[in-house]
Design an enzyme around this catalytic site. Sequence first.
Site, PDB file in Angstrom:
ATOM      1  N   ARG A   1       0.806  -1.220   0.000  1.00  0.00           N
ATOM      2  CA  ARG A   1       0.000   0.000   0.000  1.00  0.00           C
ATOM      3  C   ARG A   1       0.835   1.263   0.000  1.00  0.00           C
ATOM      4  NH1 ARG A   1      -4.747  -1.956   4.168  1.00  0.00           N
ATOM      5  NH2 ARG A   1      -5.760  -3.253   2.599  1.00  0.00           N
TER       6      ARG A   1
ATOM      7  N   HIS B   1      -5.472   5.511   6.972  1.00  0.00           N
ATOM      8  CA  HIS B   1      -6.244   4.290   7.107  1.00  0.00           C
ATOM      9  C   HIS B   1      -5.964   3.510   8.384  1.00  0.00           C
ATOM     10  CE1 HIS B   1      -8.567   0.956   5.690  1.00  0.00           C
ATOM     11  NE2 HIS B   1      -7.546   0.132   5.641  1.00  0.00           N
TER      12      HIS B   1
ATOM     13  N   ARG C   1       1.595  -2.474   7.090  1.00  0.00           N
ATOM     14  CA  ARG C   1       0.721  -3.631   7.257  1.00  0.00           C
ATOM     15  C   ARG C   1       0.228  -4.123   5.909  1.00  0.00           C
ATOM     16  NH1 ARG C   1      -5.041  -4.449   7.472  1.00  0.00           N
ATOM     17  NH2 ARG C   1      -5.380  -2.235   7.156  1.00  0.00           N
TER      18      ARG C   1
HETATM   19  C1  FAD Z   1     -12.949   1.006   5.722  1.00  0.00           C
HETATM   20  C2  FAD Z   1     -11.977   0.023   6.294  1.00  0.00           C
HETATM   21  C3  FAD Z   1     -11.752  -1.205   5.673  1.00  0.00           C
HETATM   22  C4  FAD Z   1     -10.860  -2.136   6.195  1.00  0.00           C
HETATM   23  N1  FAD Z   1     -10.689  -3.342   5.562  1.00  0.00           N
HETATM   24  C5  FAD Z   1      -9.863  -4.275   6.120  1.00  0.00           C
HETATM   25  C6  FAD Z   1      -9.722  -5.566   5.534  1.00  0.00           C
HETATM   26  O1  FAD Z   1     -10.340  -5.882   4.529  1.00  0.00           O
HETATM   27  N2  FAD Z   1      -8.903  -6.459   6.116  1.00  0.00           N
HETATM   28  C7  FAD Z   1      -8.223  -6.153   7.247  1.00  0.00           C
HETATM   29  O2  FAD Z   1      -7.515  -7.028   7.741  1.00  0.00           O
HETATM   30  N3  FAD Z   1      -8.331  -4.942   7.827  1.00  0.00           N
HETATM   31  C8  FAD Z   1      -9.140  -3.984   7.293  1.00  0.00           C
HETATM   32  N4  FAD Z   1      -9.252  -2.757   7.888  1.00  0.00           N
HETATM   33  C9  FAD Z   1      -8.571  -2.498   9.151  1.00  0.00           C
HETATM   34  C10 FAD Z   1      -9.335  -3.143  10.271  1.00  0.00           C
HETATM   35  O3  FAD Z   1     -10.710  -3.084  10.006  1.00  0.00           O
HETATM   36  C11 FAD Z   1      -9.102  -2.461  11.598  1.00  0.00           C
HETATM   37  O4  FAD Z   1      -7.750  -2.281  11.785  1.00  0.00           O
HETATM   38  C12 FAD Z   1      -9.649  -3.327  12.698  1.00  0.00           C
HETATM   39  O5  FAD Z   1     -11.010  -3.568  12.491  1.00  0.00           O
HETATM   40  C13 FAD Z   1      -9.429  -2.746  14.063  1.00  0.00           C
HETATM   41  O6  FAD Z   1     -10.081  -3.574  14.997  1.00  0.00           O
HETATM   42  P1  FAD Z   1      -9.934  -3.378  16.536  1.00  0.00           P
HETATM   43  O7  FAD Z   1     -10.652  -4.500  17.181  1.00  0.00           O
HETATM   44  O8  FAD Z   1      -8.514  -3.167  16.873  1.00  0.00           O
HETATM   45  O9  FAD Z   1     -10.673  -2.008  16.811  1.00  0.00           O
HETATM   46  P2  FAD Z   1     -12.120  -1.470  16.369  1.00  0.00           P
HETATM   47  O10 FAD Z   1     -12.898  -2.420  15.594  1.00  0.00           O
HETATM   48  O11 FAD Z   1     -11.949  -0.116  15.829  1.00  0.00           O
HETATM   49  O12 FAD Z   1     -12.814  -1.286  17.746  1.00  0.00           O
HETATM   50  C14 FAD Z   1     -12.431  -0.281  18.631  1.00  0.00           C
HETATM   51  C15 FAD Z   1     -13.376  -0.331  19.780  1.00  0.00           C
HETATM   52  O13 FAD Z   1     -12.857   0.422  20.848  1.00  0.00           O
HETATM   53  C16 FAD Z   1     -13.859   1.240  21.377  1.00  0.00           C
HETATM   54  N5  FAD Z   1     -13.217   2.376  22.022  1.00  0.00           N
HETATM   55  C17 FAD Z   1     -12.325   3.238  21.492  1.00  0.00           C
HETATM   56  N6  FAD Z   1     -11.972   4.147  22.414  1.00  0.00           N
HETATM   57  C18 FAD Z   1     -12.642   3.835  23.546  1.00  0.00           C
HETATM   58  C19 FAD Z   1     -12.714   4.415  24.854  1.00  0.00           C
HETATM   59  N7  FAD Z   1     -12.012   5.501  25.170  1.00  0.00           N
HETATM   60  N8  FAD Z   1     -13.539   3.858  25.763  1.00  0.00           N
HETATM   61  C20 FAD Z   1     -14.278   2.761  25.452  1.00  0.00           C
HETATM   62  N9  FAD Z   1     -14.246   2.178  24.237  1.00  0.00           N
HETATM   63  C21 FAD Z   1     -13.439   2.716  23.299  1.00  0.00           C
HETATM   64  C22 FAD Z   1     -14.706   1.576  20.199  1.00  0.00           C
HETATM   65  O14 FAD Z   1     -15.981   1.986  20.607  1.00  0.00           O
HETATM   66  C23 FAD Z   1     -14.740   0.238  19.485  1.00  0.00           C
HETATM   67  O15 FAD Z   1     -15.712  -0.593  20.054  1.00  0.00           O
HETATM   68  C24 FAD Z   1     -10.151  -1.818   7.366  1.00  0.00           C
HETATM   69  C25 FAD Z   1     -10.367  -0.582   7.991  1.00  0.00           C
HETATM   70  C26 FAD Z   1     -11.258   0.338   7.465  1.00  0.00           C
HETATM   71  C27 FAD Z   1     -11.442   1.655   8.151  1.00  0.00           C
END
Ligand code: FAD
Lengths: 248, 609
Positions: free
Chosen positions: B309, B380, B415
């Site tokens: 990327r 991203h 990544r």
């Molecule tokens: C449009 C898009 C497409 C993507 N496509 C892909 C893909 O195809 N393949 C891939 O591998 N990755 C992809 N990614 C990346 C991937 O989706 C994310 O990196 C991943 O989902 C992050 O997951 P997570 O569980 O770390 O956090 P998230 O799913 O972001 O969850 C964060 C959580 O923390 C909570 N939170 C945050 N701050 C606080 C706080 N202060 N107090 C309480 N709760 C809080 C939020 O409410 C949420 O529930 C994509 C990302 C985007 C934006």
Amino acid sequence: MSQVTFRIWRGEGKEGEFKEYKTEITEGMVVLDAVHQIQAESAGDMAVRWNCKAGKCGSCSAEVNGMPKLMCMTRMNTLPQDKPITIEPIKAFPRIKDLVTDVSWNFDVKKRIKKFKPRPPDAPDGTWRMQQEDIDRPQEFRKCIECFLCQDVCHVLRDHHMHESFIGPRFLIYTAALEMHPLDTENRAKDLKDEFGIGLCNITKCCTKVCPENITITDNGIIPLKERVVDEFFDPVNKLLRIFKPNS
Amino acid sequence: MSDFTTHEHDVLVIGAGGAGLRAAIEAAASGVKVGLVCKSLLGKAHTVMAEGGAAAAMGNVDDRDSWKVHFADTMRGGQYLNNPRMAQLHAQEAPERVKELEAWGALFDRTKDGRILQRNFGGHRYPRLAHVGDRTGLEMIRVLQDHGIHQGIDVHMEVTVTKLLLDGGRIAGAFAYDRERGRFRVFKCKAIVIATGGIGRAYEITSNSWEYTGDGQTLAYDAGAELLDMEFVQFHPTGMIWPPSVRGILVTEGVRGEGGVLKNKAGERFMFKDIPENYKNQTADNPEEGWRYTQGDKNARRPPELLTRDHVARCIQREVREGRGSPHGGAFLDIAWIKEKIPGAKEHIKKKLPSMYHQFKQLADIDITETPMEVGPTTHYIMGGVKVDGDTQMSKVPGLFAAGEAAAGLHGANRLGGNSLSDLLVFGKRAGQFAAEFAKKNGNVKVDEAQVSAAAKQALEPFDRQGGENPYTVQQDLQKMMQKLVGIVRQEEEMKQAMGELEKLKARAAKVGAFGNREYNPGWHTALDLRNLLTVSEAITRAAIERKESRGGHFRDDYPNKDAAAAKFNLVIWKGDGGAQQMRREARADIPADLKQIIDDEAKATEVK
Ligand SMILES: Cc1cc2nc3c(=O)[nH]c(=O)nc-3n(C[C@H](O)[C@H](O)[C@H](O)COP(=O)(O)OP(=O)(O)OC[C@H]3O[C@@H](n4cnc5c(N)ncnc54)[C@H](O)[C@@H]3O)c2cc1C
Ligand code: SF4
Ligand code: SF4
Ligand code: FES
């Protein structure tokens, strides 16, 4: 481009009123952009839910000029801009503040639906085999983003407030997705009849019409479920139900 | 002292995306009491937006794939700054984690023989991404959510944590407010898993939602944990750029995986012009071979559109800078052209990329089966984050764990697409498991009232400043500044200027006001988020100045090449005793001989080709 007037519901709980705001609309804007702009310009404390701004999370449901919509997918140029545009919260659930409603009932309902229970794995490495054509239908239902717009328009919930005895279209297709899952071995027919109130749906198809994911809720989900309940409880001969469990 | 409600759990998971849900499920399965908090409703976290898929070397489509190849791909993509142990565990465990989702009800797209189908993605040598059309994240979060709600986890929705509480250096709990009523909550617990996602809201053009304000990184930093690799921010090459209001919304890499090509305004496939040395052997040198690759020809090499990327994003930027961009300052991404190759292309595109079709049709009046899309880079993902132990995911603070995008190590300098969803599963599970173990092994903690009062006071400050500056304005100014001065192409002078700007913004942030009352008040929440955005912005800038080379997601105009010496360290940031940010270079973890061997073997294997 042009100044547009919005009438937005402001208030807490049942108390509230429409307030007027004017903001500048530029090319390509969606309703949610206008709401955010108003928030940043003159109504910092206006409550609204959103996350993805791309129709993927189902957070930004509201009624725009009386139509249940995802605000992030409703282009401003699809609305008449010479008259004020009305934005108010969805009606099937209690209001919390401004455009935000208390949708917790939906999370409680889901917990009452018996969870997925797979048959033993097909292969020694613990995996299963499924054909794409057998999962097309449940995949259709699994497109659901839980925006609850279908719950909002269903008269059983919206007008008759039968939240106690009816789980609404969203959870009927949730149940359908489980029942049509090729690996699932659970039986939810009795619950559908006795607990989930499937009989209360009179197939008006309003839910299907508003679904932003274009899920054919009624024809592909609810009607087959109704048939299943009929077969199970009123037609003991025809209990094979091939459409539901093609592999079991 | 201000009023609050107290909840008690053994393990508190902050964040309900893929990482948080998976952690909570694992911790609950081991028998401890688990609480889960999230800023939005359940099922709305960022993970829901992921499109392309989850990378796992199951070898269902190409049986030459194995964890070793996945490991080597991840290390190469990360330019060898990755934590090798994490890259190894990730590659080894991802297949199990994905199959487990199937046992919980997930319905991935299928191969002809009925197994989980896998698709091509940038930087992955073989088709490796388990997917469901282009809504894989939705399937994943839903299946974890639906499984999780039956596991006896206490879920607290629309609750935001603003401070971690300590008991003599050990984690003792968290302080939070609920959105709905604006009331305070105190969570008392023995271990915490931070799974709060990324920092995208620090930038103006981003694919990320309002939730991504660097909360977890800042919470951990304030509690004494270290941040790692913060200079590495991923700018995805293909965000929407027109109309202005959709700028930044993601266009999945899956479009290119399905045969989509990038062209400049002259219609030239510019990606063929610049293929990095270390990818030359595995990249097609003509369009025909590239096309065959996307259609599953095992003897073909991948088209240059599927390079990593960081590289693709910079190539687009170069075209724009040199005057060959599309009308709105990007490049053309064309999937419609495949109708020259296959019958029924229109339906094929709609079936493979339904939400992209929908998104462009509805938001840009463009039918992607007929017309090329206009795309450009968008902020991203952050490779950096909380520094954790590779096996247990525990940070420097006893009892504080981190997983998912909020943690660092797996991805190094860049990544690979699809490696995040699998990261969430693999390390979410590990964090949950080890947090539960920690809670079982360690005795009770005490919540210190002074810490609670201080947190409450801090949270209420914006209300004391009636007439203070509008927090949205400060947020917007920060985003513009970061975009301009610490964006995709960086320079010393600009970043030094950014450090100065950050001081000014900090001063402004300390004076923002909130009006209205505490119930569901986004202005107030924005005011509170600012501190976190500023902390991570400073960390990004500080590290970016220090890394005087270009590598992965970090590109510098004044140092456009890689520097072998800089390949030997990672940058670590922490909060000094006086409260000021500190930074050090830390020698990169040695790659153990057996893993080194895998990397060398893989490099040779691609040369032979
Ligand atoms: C449009 C898009 C497409 C993507 N496509 C892909 C893909 O195809 N393949 C891939 O591998 N990755 C992809 N990614 C990346 C991937 O989706 C994310 O990196 C991943 O989902 C992050 O997951 P997570 O569980 O770390 O956090 P998230 O799913 O972001 O969850 C964060 C959580 O923390 C909570 N939170 C945050 N701050 C606080 C706080 N202060 N107090 C309480 N709760 C809080 C939020 O409410 C949420 O529930 C994509 C990302 C985007 C934006
Ligand atoms: S078809 Fe049934 S579920 Fe759908 S809106 Fe009508 S009554 Fe409600
Ligand atoms: S079925 Fe459609 S309308 Fe109903 S909640 Fe799901 S996505 Fe929304
Ligand atoms: S913000 Fe996600 S659907 Fe509208």
